[in-house]
Design a protein around this motif. Sequence first.
Motif, PDB file in Angstrom:
ATOM      1  N   GLY A  45       0.798  -1.231   0.000  1.00  0.00           N
ATOM      2  CA  GLY A  45       0.000   0.000   0.000  1.00  0.00           C
ATOM      3  C   GLY A  45       0.822   1.267   0.000  1.00  0.00           C
TER       4      GLY A  45
ATOM      5  N   PRO B 178       2.742   2.928  -4.485  1.00  0.00           N
ATOM      6  CA  PRO B 178       1.784   3.003  -5.595  1.00  0.00           C
ATOM      7  C   PRO B 178       2.415   2.781  -6.965  1.00  0.00           C
ATOM      8  CG  PRO B 178       2.127   5.171  -4.592  1.00  0.00           C
ATOM      9  CD  PRO B 178       2.796   4.172  -3.700  1.00  0.00           C
TER      10      PRO B 178
ATOM     11  N   PHE C 218       1.379  -0.432  -8.427  1.00  0.00           N
ATOM     12  CA  PHE C 218      -0.032  -0.736  -8.720  1.00  0.00           C
ATOM     13  C   PHE C 218      -0.274  -1.125 -10.193  1.00  0.00           C
ATOM     14  CE2 PHE C 218      -1.803   2.090  -5.025  1.00  0.00           C
ATOM     15  CZ  PHE C 218      -1.199   1.244  -4.117  1.00  0.00           C
TER      16      PHE C 218
ATOM     17  N   ARG D 159      -2.205  -4.509 -11.272  1.00  0.00           N
ATOM     18  CA  ARG D 159      -3.402  -4.560 -12.107  1.00  0.00           C
ATOM     19  C   ARG D 159      -3.187  -5.475 -13.314  1.00  0.00           C
ATOM     20  NH1 ARG D 159      -6.482   0.793 -13.990  1.00  0.00           N
ATOM     21  NH2 ARG D 159      -4.785   1.070 -15.446  1.00  0.00           N
TER      22      ARG D 159
ATOM     23  N   VAL E 241      -4.045  -5.303   0.721  1.00  0.00           N
ATOM     24  CA  VAL E 241      -3.206  -4.096   0.629  1.00  0.00           C
ATOM     25  C   VAL E 241      -2.400  -4.008   1.926  1.00  0.00           C
ATOM     26  CG1 VAL E 241      -3.156  -1.625   0.184  1.00  0.00           C
ATOM     27  CG2 VAL E 241      -5.016  -3.021  -0.735  1.00  0.00           C
TER      28      VAL E 241
ATOM     29  N   TRP F 140      -1.898   3.783   0.865  1.00  0.00           N
ATOM     30  CA  TRP F 140      -3.171   3.770   0.154  1.00  0.00           C
ATOM     31  C   TRP F 140      -4.115   2.785   0.845  1.00  0.00           C
ATOM     32  CZ3 TRP F 140      -4.191   5.251  -5.358  1.00  0.00           C
ATOM     33  CH2 TRP F 140      -3.304   6.241  -5.784  1.00  0.00           C
TER      34      TRP F 140
ATOM     35  N   GLU G  19      -9.305   2.796  -2.215  1.00  0.00           N
ATOM     36  CA  GLU G  19      -8.579   3.481  -3.300  1.00  0.00           C
ATOM     37  C   GLU G  19      -7.938   2.462  -4.242  1.00  0.00           C
ATOM     38  OE1 GLU G  19      -6.835   7.346  -0.972  1.00  0.00           O
ATOM     39  OE2 GLU G  19      -6.248   5.379  -0.274  1.00  0.00           O
ATOM     40  N   VAL G  20      -7.374   1.422  -3.641  1.00  0.00           N
ATOM     41  CA  VAL G  20      -6.733   0.390  -4.472  1.00  0.00           C
ATOM     42  C   VAL G  20      -7.788  -0.360  -5.285  1.00  0.00           C
ATOM     43  CG1 VAL G  20      -5.319  -1.714  -4.425  1.00  0.00           C
ATOM     44  CG2 VAL G  20      -4.758   0.194  -2.913  1.00  0.00           C
TER      45      VAL G  20
ATOM     46  N   TYR H 212      -8.592   1.666  -8.246  1.00  0.00           N
ATOM     47  CA  TYR H 212      -7.508   1.605  -9.226  1.00  0.00           C
ATOM     48  C   TYR H 212      -7.513   0.273  -9.984  1.00  0.00           C
ATOM     49  CZ  TYR H 212      -3.078   1.675 -11.508  1.00  0.00           C
ATOM     50  OH  TYR H 212      -2.124   1.616 -12.478  1.00  0.00           O
TER      51      TYR H 212
END
Lengths: 122, 205
Positions: free
Chosen positions: A46, A49, A52, A56, A74, A83, A87-88, A91
């Motif tokens: 977390g 970022p 990320f 994904r 996270v 994060w 929020e994750v 995303y």
Amino acid sequence: MVMDFGTLTLGDHLLYLFGTPGQERFDFVWDVLAEGALGMVLLVRGDQPGDFPHARRQLDYLLSRQAVPFVVGVTRQDQPQVWGPDEVALYLRQPFERVVALNATDPASAVQPLLRWLELML
Amino acid sequence: MPITDLLPLLQHKDGALELFNLDRHPSVTLFLRGGTLVCLQVNGREVPPIQARAKIALIASLRRDAFEFIPGSAPRHCTNPLGWPLEGLLLATVTMQDEIQEMRDRLPHPDTIFRAHGDVATNDPRLAEFLDRARHALLQGASARQLAEAIGTPLDQTRYYLAALRQDGFVEVVRLRVKANARASKLASRLLAALRQRFGGGGKS
């Protein structure tokens, strides 16, 4: 190649836990482990970022190829700049309930992804 | 001389630019007329527009080649005349290469499966060409690697197209659904009870 392996006994059941690196050169291992797996937990730092997009991409890859129940954890929730799971989730384009916050150094917190994964399977 | 320098010099010439000694690639011929690329042939065979763009990108990325310009030469026949202005073609090629380089970390995995939503159309000519060729496979679900092999575009370029189409909402990543399974659900219930018992219901994260 580094791979983690452990077992967890829950009642009469012995769970086999496999951990695999996230780098793309190990994608053949992801497929091997995900095929026939009871579930999958993707751990994302977390406080980093910058990772990320890679998370994904990895999640997209796995979920487009394997029908496996999953949650995203996270980590590093004890850090000041981190994060949160919502929020994750935004995303990663995943439902909020699929993304769980945890602090991996605290066993009671570290178990959260497993609890959520099982709850979602009910 | 890189093709990005060579083509502007031929802007006002009509004829055939033959490129050979390309690294592990057959020779490519570009037929130019009036400042446009009319036709592109690989080993003497015309290639469709999506592959023609890919060949230009490939040639632009090569460090070694040899060329010969034959003034006045025209293709015997050209099924789909391209009519691409050279200046715009070079700009688009270089721009796409830069974008691929910049987006490298965000491009999808080559084996992630995408699916197109029904009847989609885009105004971007590059994406439109790609969609035309990939539509059938994308309606069924296909990965960048499968599309690259089927269409003949470089893998990175195919990943770039899919990322752009996803961004615009024309394709999405396939999500395989987990089938409801009474046995798995029963097992999950037992495991959950045991896990809660062991960890006291789990702590606060």
